[in-house]
Design an enzyme around this catalytic site. Structure first.
Site, short mmCIF file in Angstrom:
data_model
loop_
_atom_site.label_atom_id
_atom_site.label_comp_id
_atom_site.label_asym_id
_atom_site.label_seq_id
_atom_site.Cartn_x
_atom_site.Cartn_y
_atom_site.Cartn_z
N ASP A 52 47.34 41.76 38.59
CA ASP A 52 46.66 41.66 37.37
C ASP A 52 48.18 40.55 37.54
O ASP A 52 49.20 41.63 37.13
CB ASP A 52 47.52 42.66 36.31
CG ASP A 52 46.91 42.30 35.50
OD1 ASP A 52 47.56 41.71 34.76
OD2 ASP A 52 46.28 43.16 34.44
N HIS A 53 48.08 39.54 37.35
CA HIS A 53 48.83 38.31 37.38
C HIS A 53 49.67 38.25 36.28
O HIS A 53 51.25 37.68 36.44
CB HIS A 53 48.55 36.97 38.05
CG HIS A 53 47.13 36.38 36.65
ND1 HIS A 53 46.77 36.42 36.02
CD2 HIS A 53 48.46 35.41 35.94
CE1 HIS A 53 46.93 35.78 35.18
NE2 HIS A 53 47.32 35.17 34.80
N HIS A 62 45.78 42.21 30.83
CA HIS A 62 46.56 42.30 31.07
C HIS A 62 47.05 42.60 29.47
O HIS A 62 48.09 43.05 30.00
CB HIS A 62 46.49 40.23 31.62
CG HIS A 62 45.71 39.33 31.79
ND1 HIS A 62 46.05 39.95 33.06
CD2 HIS A 62 45.18 38.12 31.95
CE1 HIS A 62 45.34 39.41 33.88
NE2 HIS A 62 44.49 38.05 33.13
C1 BG6 Z 1 42.77 34.65 33.13
C2 BG6 Z 1 41.71 34.82 32.56
O1 BG6 Z 1 43.40 36.37 33.88
O2 BG6 Z 1 43.80 34.58 32.45
C3 BG6 Z 1 41.80 33.95 31.81
O3 BG6 Z 1 40.75 34.92 32.36
C4 BG6 Z 1 42.82 33.19 30.67
O4 BG6 Z 1 40.77 33.61 30.78
C5 BG6 Z 1 43.79 33.86 32.02
O5 BG6 Z 1 43.10 31.65 30.55
C6 BG6 Z 1 45.08 33.42 31.58
O6 BG6 Z 1 46.31 33.29 32.34
P1 BG6 Z 1 47.68 32.91 31.94
O7 BG6 Z 1 48.87 33.30 32.90
O8 BG6 Z 1 47.55 31.28 31.93
O9 BG6 Z 1 48.60 33.42 30.68
#
Ligand code: BG6
Length: 506
Positions: free
Chosen positions: A195-196, A258
């Site tokens: 989960d980044h 997230h």
């Molecule tokens: C991803 C989603 O996991 O996270 C995307 O699938 C979203 O829809 C993205 O745009 C957002 O990540 P970050 O790091 O740009 O906030």
């Protein structure tokens, strides 16, 4: 004589990075080009990888090793936002890149991969350690795990790890089924669900802020916190991901994973240590304490939205239904706002308002903790500014933390005005923060699963999301209900207004 390692500088980094091979399924895809390769290259650039470190790319497109290297070089040059391209580092790194073409349904592919791994293991002395990274369509996760298991690649001389991108299922049952299938070839301790958001420096800093300091924790509960707002706003639309996004929607795409993980980090109990399972146990416990709502509660406490067309500064923005590949009658939510309640002694009765959306006015992710007001005002002349005390944790951009409080305005009399005490990452540390993928890839290579999602967390979050999905699927919404470039549907404002609250404008 120690072996000279161009990839590792032991004086700068305390954690020893083991030798290993990273196998990327979906090597021709967007994530590999935009995130994975730039992150691995940056780790090489920072001398954080082992001497024999190697990458094997896998996808269907026929390509030679050399063509793959060339493609990856272009990706690194294009997508490494803040890293200079260094020919020498690249040459050393590219020496470990190779490619295997094949169809994931074909058992031959896994045999060819096994031969390739053996060859690399012998020539680069990677000690049998292999990390398989699944950056493919989710429907391919289980077949790949099965293919690897079938070829005996789930086990080996060293360690084997399987890194899986979200989504982990699309509801509780499918998440369980996926896990069961992965577990046929990899046990839970070898499965790393990425989960980044948990890899973002600012999300990790929530733990440092809460548990490294003594002054905040006493206030961190229902006696002092009035409510919490978590916003994950994006200005982009659906881009070229219509097929996936129409199925997922904002609730599944951002909140289930997230934002609930961010909420768990804000609200969890202190863990006994910073060991992986200790931290993950507390996150998991918090997720399991979120109340799953009844259908009646969902109608009041969850608001879906979908953006419609708009014209901003003379520029026409399409509505979601006008985007390429989207059904003109689509009922997909591109915005979701939910009021969650945590049923434990610390948080009982404190609303956690969580919202996310595409095509909102700007890209900003933040957590705003609003404290209770002073019990009464003694400043008679004050002209009535009652801005609440807020602690704002800014996840991105302009990463930092601010505390808003009232202060005396200079001059005669006692007039109060809100002011802000700010901590800003960029100016305080003056050094670059690693990207989430750098952090997470390195953690997985080292075997540190602290920032990875465990199956019980996935199930806990689906348990609160699924009832909302069910109600929303059974309802026909009058979409679109917000114009592109605005802060979402009016119903989301009403949801807070019913409790006397209002969304912050970040
Ligand atoms: C991803 C989603 O996991 O996270 C995307 O699938 C979203 O829809 C993205 O745009 C957002 O990540 P970050 O790091 O740009 O906030």
């Amino acid at each position: 004589m120690p072996i000279e390692n161009p990839f590792q500088d032991p004086l700068r980094f305390e954690r020893q990075v083991p030798e290993c091979i990273v196998v990327i399924f979906g090597a021709n895809g967007d994530l590999t080009k935009r995130k994975l390769l730039p992150a691995l290259y940056r780790l090489a650039y920072d001398r954080r990888l082992s001497t024999g470190f190697a990458v094997v790319g896998i996808s269907r497109t026929p390509m030679s090793d050399e063509q793959f290297r060339q493609k990856m070089q272009e990706a690194v040059q294009q997508f490494s936002e803040d890293t200079q391209f260094d020919e020498d580092v690249w040459k050393a790194f590219a020496g470990g890149l190779s490619y295997v073409a094949g169809d994931i349904a074909d058992p031959q592919l896994y045999r060819r991969l096994a031969a390739k791994l053996k060859e690399i293991e012998d020539s680069r002395r990677t000690g049998g350690n292999v990390m398989f990274y699944l950056s493919t369509q989710p429907s391919q996760y289980a077949p790949i795990a099965q293919g690897l298991g079938g070829a005996g690649l789930g086990k080996g001389g060293g360690w084997r790890r399987l890194v899986v991108e979200k989504p982990f299922g699309h509801d509780l049952e499918s998440a369980r089924e996926l896990s069961d299938r992965l577990h046929e070839s990899f046990d839970e301790s070898s499965v790393y669900r990425i989960d980044h958001y948990l890899g973002k420096e600012t999300v990790q800093n929530i733990l440092a802020f809460r548990f490294g300091n003594g002054i905040f924790e006493p206030l961190w509960n229902r006696r002092y916190v009035n409510h919490v707002q978590i916003t994950g706003a994006e200005s982009i639309g659906v881009e070229d991901r219509a097929t996936y996004y129409q199925e997922a929607g904002a609730l599944d795409d951002m909140i289930q994973n997230h934002l609930l993980q961010v909420m768990a980090t804000i609200a969890m109990e202190p863990s006994a240590s910073f060991r992986a399972n200790s931290v993950r146990d507390e996150r998991s416990k918090l997720l399991r304490s979120i109340r799953a709502m009844t259908p009646e509660e969902i109608l009041r406490n969850a608001v879906p939205g979908q953006y419609g067309p708009a014209s901003i500064g003379g520029k026409a923005l399409p509505g979601f239904r006008q985007e390429k590949g989207v059904d003109p009658q689509s009922q997909t939510n591109t915005y979701a706002a939910v009021t969650f309640f945590v049923e434990n002694w610390r948080w009982a009765g404190v609303p956690f308002y969580v919202r996310t959306g595409k095509r909102l006015p700007k890209r900003v992710t933040e957590i705003a903790i609003q404290f209770n007001p002073a019990p009464l005002t003694i400043f008679d002349e004050d002209d009535g500014d009652r801005s609440p005390n807020l602690l704002i944790v800014r996840i991105q951009p302009d990463e930092g933390i601010s505390l808003k409080f009232l202060s005396k305005r200079p001059g005669a009399g006692m007039n109060l005005r809100p002011v802000s005490m700010d901590f800003n990452y960029g100016s305080s540390f003056g050094e670059r923060s690693p990207s989430a993928y750098e952090t997470l890839l390195l953690d997985a290579i080292i075997g540190d699963a602290t920032l990875y999602t465990r199956q019980d967390m996935v199930e806990a979050s689906w348990s609160v999301i699924e009832p909302i999905q069910n109600v929303w699927r059974a309802t026909h919404f009058d979409f679109p209900n917000y114009a592109a470039g605005t802060w979402g549907p009016a119903a989301a404002d009403e949801m807070l207004a019913r409790r006397g609250h209002a969304w912050r404008r970040p």
